[in-house]
Design an enzyme around this catalytic site. Structure first.
Site, PDB file in Angstrom:
ATOM      1  N   THR A   1       2.444 -13.667  12.079  1.00  0.00           N
ATOM      2  CA  THR A   1       3.412 -13.092  13.013  1.00  0.00           C
ATOM      3  C   THR A   1       4.156 -14.157  13.836  1.00  0.00           C
ATOM      4  OG1 THR A   1       1.471 -12.602  14.398  1.00  0.00           O
ATOM      5  CG2 THR A   1       2.460 -10.752  13.250  1.00  0.00           C
TER       6      THR A   1
ATOM      7  N   GLN B   1      12.202 -14.425   6.172  1.00  0.00           N
ATOM      8  CA  GLN B   1      11.006 -15.257   6.269  1.00  0.00           C
ATOM      9  C   GLN B   1      10.554 -15.471   4.830  1.00  0.00           C
ATOM     10  OE1 GLN B   1       7.440 -13.331   7.549  1.00  0.00           O
ATOM     11  NE2 GLN B   1       6.488 -15.207   8.297  1.00  0.00           N
TER      12      GLN B   1
ATOM     13  N   ASN C   1      35.474  39.108   7.121  1.00  0.00           N
ATOM     14  CA  ASN C   1      34.186  39.604   6.642  1.00  0.00           C
ATOM     15  C   ASN C   1      34.055  39.264   5.161  1.00  0.00           C
ATOM     16  OD1 ASN C   1      32.029  41.230   5.710  1.00  0.00           O
ATOM     17  ND2 ASN C   1      32.279  42.539   7.489  1.00  0.00           N
TER      18      ASN C   1
ATOM     19  N   ARG D   1      40.020  43.224 -11.288  1.00  0.00           N
ATOM     20  CA  ARG D   1      38.904  43.694 -12.107  1.00  0.00           C
ATOM     21  C   ARG D   1      39.433  44.728 -13.105  1.00  0.00           C
ATOM     22  NH1 ARG D   1      36.608  47.114  -7.008  1.00  0.00           N
ATOM     23  NH2 ARG D   1      37.790  48.984  -7.422  1.00  0.00           N
TER      24      ARG D   1
ATOM     25  N   ARG E   1       0.807  -1.235   0.000  1.00  0.00           N
ATOM     26  CA  ARG E   1       0.000   0.000   0.000  1.00  0.00           C
ATOM     27  C   ARG E   1       0.839   1.283   0.000  1.00  0.00           C
ATOM     28  NH1 ARG E   1      -3.868  -1.192   4.847  1.00  0.00           N
ATOM     29  NH2 ARG E   1      -2.259  -2.733   5.295  1.00  0.00           N
TER      30      ARG E   1
ATOM     31  N   GLU F   1      -8.380 -11.471  16.945  1.00  0.00           N
ATOM     32  CA  GLU F   1      -8.236 -10.575  15.799  1.00  0.00           C
ATOM     33  C   GLU F   1      -9.604 -10.097  15.321  1.00  0.00           C
ATOM     34  OE1 GLU F   1      -5.099  -9.497  14.570  1.00  0.00           O
ATOM     35  OE2 GLU F   1      -4.736 -10.409  16.514  1.00  0.00           O
TER      36      GLU F   1
ATOM     37  N   GLY G   1      -6.366  -6.379  17.096  1.00  0.00           N
ATOM     38  CA  GLY G   1      -6.733  -7.497  17.950  1.00  0.00           C
ATOM     39  C   GLY G   1      -7.295  -6.955  19.256  1.00  0.00           C
TER      40      GLY G   1
ATOM     41  N   LYS H   1       9.005  -0.967   2.807  1.00  0.00           N
ATOM     42  CA  LYS H   1       8.221  -0.085   3.678  1.00  0.00           C
ATOM     43  C   LYS H   1       9.011   0.404   4.894  1.00  0.00           C
ATOM     44  CE  LYS H   1       4.687  -1.624   6.269  1.00  0.00           C
ATOM     45  NZ  LYS H   1       3.285  -1.989   6.580  1.00  0.00           N
TER      46      LYS H   1
ATOM     47  N   ASN I   1      34.345  26.692  -6.579  1.00  0.00           N
ATOM     48  CA  ASN I   1      35.037  25.525  -6.023  1.00  0.00           C
ATOM     49  C   ASN I   1      35.063  24.340  -6.965  1.00  0.00           C
ATOM     50  OD1 ASN I   1      32.222  25.343  -5.673  1.00  0.00           O
ATOM     51  ND2 ASN I   1      32.474  23.776  -4.106  1.00  0.00           N
TER      52      ASN I   1
HETATM   53  C1  UD1 Z   1      -1.163  -7.409  14.496  1.00  0.00           C
HETATM   54  C2  UD1 Z   1      -1.716  -8.212  15.659  1.00  0.00           C
HETATM   55  C3  UD1 Z   1      -2.946  -7.480  16.216  1.00  0.00           C
HETATM   56  C4  UD1 Z   1      -2.541  -6.093  16.655  1.00  0.00           C
HETATM   57  C5  UD1 Z   1      -1.905  -5.344  15.493  1.00  0.00           C
HETATM   58  C6  UD1 Z   1      -1.328  -4.055  16.001  1.00  0.00           C
HETATM   59  C7  UD1 Z   1      -1.271 -10.588  15.250  1.00  0.00           C
HETATM   60  C8  UD1 Z   1      -1.822 -11.872  14.804  1.00  0.00           C
HETATM   61  N1  UD1 Z   1      -2.069  -9.530  15.213  1.00  0.00           N
HETATM   62  O1  UD1 Z   1      -2.148  -7.403  13.489  1.00  0.00           O
HETATM   63  O2  UD1 Z   1      -3.464  -8.200  17.316  1.00  0.00           O
HETATM   64  O3  UD1 Z   1      -3.688  -5.389  17.114  1.00  0.00           O
HETATM   65  O4  UD1 Z   1      -0.826  -6.103  14.938  1.00  0.00           O
HETATM   66  O5  UD1 Z   1      -0.829  -3.300  14.949  1.00  0.00           O
HETATM   67  O6  UD1 Z   1      -0.118 -10.526  15.657  1.00  0.00           O
HETATM   68  N2  UD1 Z   1       4.817  -9.753   9.641  1.00  0.00           N
HETATM   69  C9  UD1 Z   1       5.855 -10.538   9.193  1.00  0.00           C
HETATM   70  N3  UD1 Z   1       5.579 -11.748   8.658  1.00  0.00           N
HETATM   71  C10 UD1 Z   1       4.327 -12.246   8.555  1.00  0.00           C
HETATM   72  C11 UD1 Z   1       3.263 -11.435   9.016  1.00  0.00           C
HETATM   73  C12 UD1 Z   1       3.536 -10.201   9.566  1.00  0.00           C
HETATM   74  O7  UD1 Z   1       7.009 -10.132   9.270  1.00  0.00           O
HETATM   75  O8  UD1 Z   1       4.170 -13.366   8.061  1.00  0.00           O
HETATM   76  C13 UD1 Z   1       5.105  -8.444  10.221  1.00  0.00           C
HETATM   77  C14 UD1 Z   1       4.555  -7.304   9.392  1.00  0.00           C
HETATM   78  O9  UD1 Z   1       5.533  -6.832   8.476  1.00  0.00           O
HETATM   79  C15 UD1 Z   1       4.263  -6.258  10.441  1.00  0.00           C
HETATM   80  C16 UD1 Z   1       3.927  -7.084  11.687  1.00  0.00           C
HETATM   81  O10 UD1 Z   1       4.473  -8.342  11.469  1.00  0.00           O
HETATM   82  O11 UD1 Z   1       5.393  -5.470  10.718  1.00  0.00           O
HETATM   83  C17 UD1 Z   1       2.438  -7.155  11.949  1.00  0.00           C
HETATM   84  O12 UD1 Z   1       1.789  -7.838  10.913  1.00  0.00           O
HETATM   85  P1  UD1 Z   1       0.407  -7.363  10.358  1.00  0.00           P
HETATM   86  O13 UD1 Z   1      -0.010  -8.304   9.281  1.00  0.00           O
HETATM   87  O14 UD1 Z   1       0.445  -5.928  10.031  1.00  0.00           O
HETATM   88  O15 UD1 Z   1      -0.519  -7.621  11.638  1.00  0.00           O
HETATM   89  P2  UD1 Z   1      -1.905  -6.950  11.945  1.00  0.00           P
HETATM   90  O16 UD1 Z   1      -2.966  -7.621  11.155  1.00  0.00           O
HETATM   91  O17 UD1 Z   1      -1.811  -5.494  11.880  1.00  0.00           O
END
Ligand code: UD1
Ligand code: CA
Length: 451
Positions: free
Chosen positions: A83, A77, A362, A425, A17, A157, A143, A24, A371
Site C-alpha cells: 500500500t 503501479q 387514452n 381493419r 477472487r 498487520e 491491521g 474488481k 417502432n
Molecule cells: C490493509 C491494511 C490493514 C487494514 C486493511 C483494511 C496495510 C498494510 N494494511 O490490509 O491494516 O486493516 O487494509 O481493509 O495497508 N493495493 C494497491 N497496490 C498494492 C497493494 C494494495 O493498489 O501494491 C490496494 C488494493 O487494491 C486495495 C488496497 O490497496 O484496494 C488495500 O490492499 P490490501 O492488500 O487489500 O490490504 P489488506 O491486506 O486488506
C-alpha cells in the site's frame, strides 16, 4: 473547508477472487462501480482532485471514473509491492503542494461522508496523521491499532501480530488522512518487509510517532470499512448500501411498504409522499416527483415520473420514459423513450417506444407502437385527447392528431388528422343462422355419420 484536499484511491489489486474479466473496482453496487462510490464520498468532503492508482486496465477504470470527477489522474503501479508503494506511484502528483491528502481503497465503497469529514476536521485541528479505526468482534485479517497511553503508536498487520496483539479488537479501516507536507518524507522512510515482500502504508504511524507528529484515530462504524474481495462480499455490501438508501429515503418522506424488497440505484431521486409498494426495482437515472404511486413489481430505469403519476403493478419503464403529472401506466406496459403528456392513460398490456403522447390521451389495452422495422427506429406522435382503441398496431413513422380516434384492432399505417376517426381493419360479416348449421355439421362428423 478552504484547505486544498487531494484523494488517492488505491485500486491496483488484481481482484482474482472475483473470478471476473472485469476489474474488481468496476463491479457495481447500487448500479455504480465500487471505485466511483469512493470518488463520490471523497467529493462530498470537498476533495476535488483525485488520483486513482491502478494495476492494469487503466483506460477502462479512467473511463468509469471521469464522469464523476473532472480532475482525476490515473496512475499505474507496475508492480504490486504494497500500500505504501502504491501511494508512491503517485509521487509526481504528491510533489505538488496540497494541504490534506486522503488515502482510500477502491474496493472499500461503503465509507461514509461523516467519517471522512471527521478525519479532515482532525487535520484542521492540528493532527498530522489520522488513521480510521473500527471496533469489531471479528478482527481477523485486519491491521490492529496498537495504542500506548491513549496514543496510536503502530498498526500491526494480522500476519505480523503476536498473540497479545491479535486479541486487539480495534482495527485499521485502511483509510488515512495525512497533512500533505509530511506525506512524501514519511513514505520514503517506509522499509521493505522482506517476509511479506511489501511496503506497508501503515508503517508511517511508527515513523511519524518517532518524529513527534500528532497522530490520531477517528472511529467509525464497522460497515464503513467492508472490503470487497469476493462476489459474496459484493452481495453483502449491496445489502448494506440498499439499507442505507432505504433508510435515507424513508427519513426524507418516502413510504416504502416493504423496504427490504425495493432496490435503488446510486442516483435514484424520490420526492416526498411517494408511495412505493413491495418488489420494485430502480435502475440508474430515475426521478420520481411528489405524490406518485409505484405499485408492486415494477421495473424502472432511466425514467422521469411526474407528480401524482401512478405506475404498475408490473410496469416496465425504460430509458427516456418521461411521464408528466397524473399519468397512469398500468400492468404489463412497457414504455421506452416516450414523453407522455399530463393525465394520459396507458393502462394495460402495451408497448410504447419512440413516441410522444399528448395530454389526456387514452391508449387502449394491447396497443403496440411498431417502432422498429429491423433496421431503424421510427417515431409515433399522438396528439392530445386522442383515443387509441384496444389491440391497435401503430406502424411508425406515424402521426395521430389531437382528438383523433382509432377503432379497436386497427393496424394504422397512415397519418390521422385531428378529430378524425380511423378504421384499419377488415370489415366484419355476420351470417344469420350459420352458426347453428356449422354446429350440426360438426356434430355429425364427430359421431362418424358424415365424412
Ligand atoms: C490493509 C491494511 C490493514 C487494514 C486493511 C483494511 C496495510 C498494510 N494494511 O490490509 O491494516 O486493516 O487494509 O481493509 O495497508 N493495493 C494497491 N497496490 C498494492 C497493494 C494494495 O493498489 O501494491 C490496494 C488494493 O487494491 C486495495 C488496497 O490497496 O484496494 C488495500 O490492499 P490490501 O492488500 O487489500 O490490504 P489488506 O491486506 O486488506
Ligand atoms: Ca483488503
Amino acid at each position: 473547508m478552504s484547505e486544498t484536499c487531494l484523494s488517492v484511491i488505491l485500486a491496483a489489486g488484481e481482484g482474482t477472487r472475483m473470478k471476473s474479466a472485469v476489474p474488481k473496482v468496476l463491479h457495481k453496487i447500487g448500479g455504480l462501480p465500487l471505485v466511483c462510490h469512493v470518488v463520490r464520498a471523497m467529493q462530498a468532503v470537498s476533495s476535488r482532485k483525485m488520483i486513482v492508482v491502478v494495476g492494469s486496465e487503466a483506460e477502462i477504470v479512467a473511463a468509469a471514473v471521469r464522469p464523476f470527477v473532472a480532475d482525476v489522474a490515473i496512475v499505474e503501479q507496475k508492480k504490486r509491492l504494497g500500500t505504501a508503494h502504491a501511494v508512491l506511484a503517485a509521487r509526481e502528483e504528491l510533489q505538488k503542494s496540497v494541504d490534506d491528502v486522503l488515502i482510500a481503497f477502491g474496493d472499500t465503497p461503503l465509507i461514509e461522508e461523516t467519517a471522512l469529514a471527521d478525519a479532515r476536521k482532525a487535520l484542521k485541528n492540528g493532527a498530522d496523521i489520522v488513521a480510521m479505526g473500527f471496533r469489531t468482534n471479528k478482527p481477523m485479517g485486519y491491521g490492529r491499532l496498537v495504542e500506548k497511553g491513549g496514543q496510536l503508536i503502530a498498526i500491526v498487520e494480522e500476519k505480523d501480530a503476536n498473540e497479545a496483539q491479535k486479541k486487539i479488537t480495534f482495527c485499521n479501516g485502511g483509510l488515512m488522512a495525512i497533512k500533505g507536507k509530511h506525506l512524501l518524507s514519511l513514505l520514503d522512510k517506509v522499509k521493505y518487509h522482506n517476509a511479506n515482500r511489501e511496503y506497508y502504508l501503515t508503517d508511517i504511524i511508527p515513523i511519524g510517532a518517532a518524529e513527534g507528529l500528532d497522530i490520531r484515530v477517528i472511529e467509525a462504524p464497522e460497515d464503513n470499512f467492508i472490503g470487497i474481495n469476493t462476489r459474496a462480499q459484493l452481495a453483502d455490501a449491496e445489502v448494506i448500501w440498499q439499507n442505507r438508501k432505504r433508510q435515507a429515503l424513508m427519513l426524507a418522506g418516502v413510504t416504502l411498504q416493504a423496504p427490504e424488497t425495493v432496490f435503488f440505484s446510486y442516483d435514484t431521486e424520490i420526492a416526498d409522499d411517494v408511495l412505493i409498494e413491495p418488489y420494485v426495482f430502480f435502475g440508474p437515472g430515475v426521478k420520481v416527483a411528489i405524490g406518485a404511486i409505484i405499485h408492486a413489481f415494477s421495473h424502472i430505469e432511466g425514467a422521469i415520473i411526474g407528480e401524482n403519476a401512478e405506475i404498475g403493478p408490473y410496469a416496465r419503464l425504460r430509458f427516456g420514459a418521461h411521464l408528466k403529472t397524473g399519468v397512469k401506466v398500468g400492468n404489463f406496459c412497457e414504455i421506452k423513450k416516450t414523453e407522455i403528456g399530463t393525465g394520459a392513460k396507458i393502462n394495460h398490456l402495451t408497448y410504447i417506444g419512440d413516441a410522444e403522447i399528448g395530454a389526456y390521451s387514452n391508449i387502449g389495452a394491447g396497443t403496440i407502437t411498431c417502432n422498429y422495422d429491423g433496421y431503424n427506429k421510427w417515431k409515433t406522435a399522438i396528439g392530445e385527447r386522442a383515443f387509441i382503441g384496444s389491440n391497435s398496431s401503430l406502424v411508425a413513422p406515424i402521426s395521430i392528431g389531437n382528438g383523433a380516434y382509432v377503432a379497436s384492432g386497427s393496424v394504422i399505417t397512415e397519418n390521422i388528422a385531428d378529430d378524425a376517426l380511423a378504421f384499419g381493419r377488415a370489415r366484419q360479416v355476420n351470417k344469420s343462422g350459420q352458426a347453428k348449421i356449422l354446429r350440426e355439421h360438426c356434430t355429425l362428423i364427430k359421431q362418424g355419420k358424415k365424412a
